[in-house]
Each structure stands twice: as C-alpha cells, then as structure tokens.
Write a protein that holds these residues in place. Structure first.
Motif, PDB file in Angstrom:
ATOM      1  N   GLU A  14     -12.435   0.312  -2.671  1.00 38.10           N
ATOM      2  CA  GLU A  14     -11.681  -0.032  -1.472  1.00 38.10           C
ATOM      3  C   GLU A  14     -11.061   1.181  -0.817  1.00 38.10           C
ATOM      4  O   GLU A  14     -10.587   1.113   0.302  1.00 38.10           O
ATOM      5  N   VAL A  15     -11.068   2.283  -1.538  1.00 36.63           N
ATOM      6  CA  VAL A  15     -10.427   3.485  -1.003  1.00 36.63           C
ATOM      7  C   VAL A  15     -11.444   4.262  -0.188  1.00 36.63           C
ATOM      8  O   VAL A  15     -12.486   4.665  -0.689  1.00 36.63           O
ATOM      9  N   THR A  16     -11.121   4.464   1.095  1.00 35.53           N
ATOM     10  CA  THR A  16     -12.038   5.259   1.896  1.00 35.53           C
ATOM     11  C   THR A  16     -11.513   6.676   2.017  1.00 35.53           C
ATOM     12  O   THR A  16     -10.309   6.917   1.989  1.00 35.53           O
ATOM     13  N   ASN A  17     -12.449   7.594   2.132  1.00 43.36           N
ATOM     14  CA  ASN A  17     -12.116   9.006   2.254  1.00 43.36           C
ATOM     15  C   ASN A  17     -12.604   9.531   3.591  1.00 43.36           C
ATOM     16  O   ASN A  17     -13.531   8.986   4.180  1.00 43.36           O
ATOM     17  N   HIS A  52      -6.410   9.368   1.187  1.00 41.82           N
ATOM     18  CA  HIS A  52      -5.275   9.067   2.059  1.00 41.82           C
ATOM     19  C   HIS A  52      -4.091   9.985   1.845  1.00 41.82           C
ATOM     20  O   HIS A  52      -3.305  10.229   2.749  1.00 41.82           O
ATOM     21  N   SER A  53      -3.976  10.515   0.617  1.00 38.32           N
ATOM     22  CA  SER A  53      -2.843  11.403   0.332  1.00 38.32           C
ATOM     23  C   SER A  53      -3.133  12.827   0.783  1.00 38.32           C
ATOM     24  O   SER A  53      -2.266  13.701   0.709  1.00 38.32           O
ATOM     25  N   GLY A  54      -4.333  13.057   1.219  1.00 39.45           N
ATOM     26  CA  GLY A  54      -4.687  14.397   1.689  1.00 39.45           C
ATOM     27  C   GLY A  54      -5.331  15.251   0.616  1.00 39.45           C
ATOM     28  O   GLY A  54      -5.731  16.401   0.859  1.00 39.45           O
TER      29      GLY A  54
END
Lengths: 98, 190
Positions: A14-17, A52-54
């Motif tokens: 679910e985590v997109t980069n 998302h955190s960079g």
C-alpha cells in the motif's frame, strides 16, 4: 505476465514511492560457471525511490530484452513478456486522456 | 542386462526430462534411486549410477555450449563412435529432447546466472486525483505502478511507484534511449 487490455492493480504494497532517479545500462552476459555460452543481452535498471518520509532507497533489477520489448528480437519467445516499454507507452496514453 | 540394451526411447526421454528438472529448473527431490526404480528397475544400481552420470554430463555439455543443430549432430555422432559412449538410438532421443527443451533450459540457465532481482511482473493503474475546493489544482492524474521483483529461488518483492504525467513522459524518453541502444547492439554483427 500478460498485459491485459484493461489496466488493473491490486497493490500488494500500500505504500507508494516517488521515483527520484532512473539509471540503466545494457549488458551482455557472455559466460558463467554453469553455462559457457550464455550470450544474452539484458537491461539492468537502478531506481532511486523516496518513500513518504523522504527516505531514499536503491532498487536494482534486470530484464531480458523480451521482457523489455518482445518485438526487438526475432528469436523472442513470449514466455516472459512483462513488456516494460510497451506498458509505459500504454500508461502515457491513458494518463493523457484522464 | 546393460542399461543401453533394456531401455526404450520413452525411458530415456523420461530420464532426460527428470535430469533437466533437477539440473536446470531446480525441481527438488529427484534422486538416483527414484529414477532407477521408476525407469530402469532391472538395471543394477552401480551400473545405473554411471549411466545417469553419462547422460547428465552429455546434457550439461550440450546446454553449456548452447549447441545449434549442426554442433549437436557432430557432438552426438562423436559420442556414438567412442568407447562407453551412446548408441545411435540414444543419440536420436537426446537430439529430439534438446530440440524441444532448448528454449526452456536456456531460460533457466539465464535465470540462474542472474544474481540481481529479475522483473517478474508489472501492474498499473491511472487515477484521476481531485483536490478539495480549497486547492487550485483540481485534476492531477497519477499513474500507480507496481513492480514485482525477485531473485532466483526467492519470493517476490513488490515495489509501488507513483508518477505524474510529466514523470511518465520522462521515463518514456529514457526507455526510448534504451531501445535505441538495444537496436544498435543487435544490428551489430556478432
């Protein structure tokens, strides 16, 4: 993997980069300890992706020429036609119309 | 009776298939005793062992050199002529086997020699993003791409990437450069 006529995605992650960088090289595998006559070209890709955190991670992978674009090699079988290039063209065509 | 005498073409074909599964495609659990009892039950174990080793060696030589049909003919003819080689019937079975399994064996050899992740799959979706009425941007389509990557013999890893239209076109330009490079390579004489 087949490219279906309709785009479909049930994302496993679910985590997109975000893609930060895309580097590539074209290599030729010549020989190995198990096969003296490998003789196959491949595309090696190095992606730099940011979550998302960079935080930036590097992901590397390889594709055979048929996986990249089957029509380029007369001898291609369609055993593994992920068809990287063609799918990106489809994405570009679709995103333009949205 | 010697292994070379009892077997029919079907047994040898089955044996070569099992050898390929074991040697190239990584299929587990194929033992010498299993093969002997299934395919050559009348042959004593010692004799079967050397027969098996010979066939495995031949298959590996053919695959390693990625023999074309001329090379294969020459190689197998030499095998029929030498002491402790193969019969011409066996040579015919081996030849037929290589012709029909060559592509798959080659693909396995390629996968085995790749120590990086390979691309196993690619899925994608395009979303039309809409923002709230407080934002000026109300229409930003985004492409979500999921890459399935995996190392040989290991489970897949999934990488999910987001691209806007600008980025998609940038990638496309890069990919056309890759294609150009490939075309240059394959148009060169070997």
């Amino acid at each position: 993997m087949e490219a279906s006529s309709e785009p479909r995605l049930d994302a496993k992650s679910e985590v997109t980069n975000q893609l930060v960088d895309f580097q590539w090289k074209l290599g030729m595998a010549v020989s190995s300890d198990t096969c003296r006559s490998l003789k196959y070209p491949y595309v090696a890709v190095m992606l730099k992706v940011a979550d998302h955190s960079g935080q930036v991670k590097t992901k590397c992978f390889e594709m055979t020429i048929p996986q990249f674009q089957p029509q380029l090699l007369a001898t291609s079988s369609l055993l593994s036609a992920s068809n990287f290039y063609r799918q990106f063209k489809e994405i570009a065509a679709v995103i333009e119309t949205v | 009776m010697a292994a070379g005498e009892v077997e029919s073409g079907k047994n040898l074909s089955g044996l070569l298939n099992a050898l390929a599964q074991d040697t190239f495609h990584g299929y587990p659990g194929i033992t010498e005793e299993l093969l002997r009892s299934q395919l050559y039950p009348e042959v004593p174990p010692e004799e079967f062992r050397s027969f098996l080793a010979k066939m495995r060696g031949i298959l590996k030589s053919i695959a390693s050199a990625d023999m074309d049909f001329n090379q294969l003919e020459a190689f197998l003819t030499a095998q029929t002529k030498k002491q402790g080689g193969v019969t011409s019937d066996q040579a015919a079975v081996i030849s037929k086997f290589w012709k029909s399994h060559k592509t798959k064996i080659r693909e396995s050899l390629m996968n085995q020699s790749r120590w990086n992740s390979g691309l196993r799959g690619l899925s994608w979706r395009v979303d039309g993003k809409s923002q709230s009425r407080h934002s000026a941007q109300i229409h930003t389509p985004v492409a979500i791409i999921e890459l399935e990557l995996g190392k040989y013999g290991q489970e897949s890893e999934f990488l999910c990437l987001e691209f806007d239209e600008v980025k998609v076109n940038q990638i496309l330009k890069t990919l056309s450069e890759v294609e150009e490079s490939i075309n240059t390579l394959i148009s060169q004489p070997n």
